[in-house]
Design an enzyme around this catalytic site. Structure first.
Site, PDB file in Angstrom:
ATOM      1  N   GLU A  35      47.952 127.693  68.999  1.00  0.00           N
ATOM      2  CA  GLU A  35      47.878 127.919  67.555  1.00  0.00           C
ATOM      3  C   GLU A  35      46.668 127.227  66.937  1.00  0.00           C
ATOM      4  OE1 GLU A  35      49.333 130.046  65.924  1.00  0.00           O
ATOM      5  OE2 GLU A  35      50.892 130.612  67.336  1.00  0.00           O
ATOM      6  N   TYR A 118      50.062 126.695  57.948  1.00  0.00           N
ATOM      7  CA  TYR A 118      50.230 127.795  58.889  1.00  0.00           C
ATOM      8  C   TYR A 118      50.685 127.296  60.262  1.00  0.00           C
ATOM      9  CZ  TYR A 118      49.444 130.858  62.665  1.00  0.00           C
ATOM     10  OH  TYR A 118      49.654 131.541  63.827  1.00  0.00           O
ATOM     11  N   ASP A 136      49.235 133.691  57.943  1.00  0.00           N
ATOM     12  CA  ASP A 136      47.816 133.637  58.298  1.00  0.00           C
ATOM     13  C   ASP A 136      47.103 134.801  57.597  1.00  0.00           C
ATOM     14  OD1 ASP A 136      48.729 135.825  59.688  1.00  0.00           O
ATOM     15  OD2 ASP A 136      47.415 135.477  61.393  1.00  0.00           O
TER      16      ASP A 136
END
Length: 365
Positions: A35, A118, A136
DNA sequence: GACTCGTGGGG
DNA sequence: TCCCCAAGAGT
């Protein structure tokens, strides 16, 4: 409406989801790395970096134990190097405070360096099954179209609205899949230009599609043109063929990375610096989002190793081949290749731009 | 709230 | 060729 959106989206995702390597693990650390690498970076770009990273730093503890220089070297070419520095710092916090286990709580995740709204939502939902949203750029685009949100998607008020909306939509017992499904839909189907509405599971629910406004949504705020900046670098070679190189201080642009030293930095500290009155040995342009860099490499001479001076915290002499094994930027890699390639260095001036596809991927290792 | 921070793929 | 914009975060 919400139930239909969930079921359509999840069914489509389970039928068409890409078989990506990080979807084969539930290791929170592996998902965390992925991520962070994926921040402002396409998944296709991330994949080879993630594979190498997981082999080199398989656990939080391995990452925490590694020197920052090794971590930055593994990040070379990915950009936004603060991500690597934050990852390293966060790994040490996780070892010290959480016995090497990434916390499963949204707010504790959010408190770690390099983990914002996020990434906290993505890890909490994907790795720990928490029912939290993760918005996102893809998700913002999809939601702006489905719900015909007219304000610029990056405006703070709009972002709050999108997070609130996403929070109400997340599927209760499949939050990780739901969030990934929304992102994947944005990446593959509901693309910025020419979306493929004909094969979109949300098209029957989509206001933008119904009203023919997919092309104008989401609204975007115009970007300022990049500022031009020319930086002269010094190539100073000693009798053994080693180059003078500098390690930048940890903050700011290219923080912690090695590069040919900026002439201006040497001039501020080195009394006996001599710059040859000859054309540059190499020259390249390098575009950042907000900056248009122009690098020129000038031949220079210096009798002694100078003191470190900003932006450098360290100056060393090193063999060019060894330099490519340290943490360096893509621009530095390209300059090294130009300076070492005969056809480029025999010409009066080597010219390459960051958009010249022929100059991609120099030898590294 | 406005800036800074990389790089590369795709249209 | 140029422009857009990526599974954003920190200051």
């Amino acid at each position: 409406m919400i139930a239909a959106l969930r079921s359509r989206l999840l069914a489509h995702y389970r039928r068409t989801a890409r078989d990506l390597p990080f979807r084969r693990t539930r290791d929170p650390y592996a998902i965390w790395i992925c991520e962070v690498m994926a921040q402002q970076t396409r998944l296709q770009t991330v994949l080879p970096y993630w594979e190498r990273w997981m082999a080199r730093f398989p656990t939080v503890r391995a990452l925490a134990d590694a020197p920052l220089g090794d971590v930055l070297a593994a990040w070379t070419g990915l950009g936004y190097y603060a991500r690597a520095r934050s990852l390293h710092a966060a790994a040490r916090i996780v070892v010290d405070r959480y016995v090497g286990q990434l916390p499963d709580d949204l707010l504790l995740l959010r408190a770690l360096p390099g983990i914002g709204d996020y990434t906290a939502g993505a890890i909490a939902s994907i790795a720990f099954g928490r029912r939290v949203p993760a918005v996102d750029g893809n998700v913002a685009r999809v939601l702006c179209r489905v719900f015909a949100i007219d304000e610029p998607s990056d405006a703070p008020a709009t972002r709050r609205q999108l997070w609130q909306l996403a929070g109400t939509l997340v599927a209760p017992r499949a939050a990780g899949d739901f969030n990934q499904a929304l992102m994947e839909l944005g990446a593959l189907t509901c693309t910025p230009r020419s979306p493929s509405c004909s094969r979109c599971p949300l098209a029957p629910l989509c206001t933008a599609h119904a009203t023919g406004r997919t092309a104008e949504l989401p609204r975007r705020t115009p970007r300022r043109p990049p500022r031009a900046l020319t930086i002269d670098l010094a190539l100073i070679t000693d009798p053994r063929g080693r180059w003078l190189v500098g390690k930048r201080a940890p903050q700011g642009r290219y923080g912690g990375l090695w590069e040919l030293p900026e002439l201006a930095a040497l001039q501020s500290t080195a009394a006996h610096l001599v710059v040859d009155n000859t054309p540059p040995l190499a020259e390249t342009t390098h575009s950042l989002t907000h900056l248009a860099l122009r690098y020129r490499v000038l031949s220079a001479h210096l009798p002694r190793l100078p003191r470190a001076a900003p932006p450098y915290e360290l100056l060393r002499r090193i063999a060019p081949r060894a330099l490519t094994q340290l943490g360096v930027s893509a621009a530095t890699l390209r300059l090294i290749a130009m300076l070492q390639t005969p056809s480029w260095t025999t010409a009066p001036i080597a010219h390459r731009s960051s958009s010249a596809k022929a100059s991609r991927k120099s030898s590294r290792g």
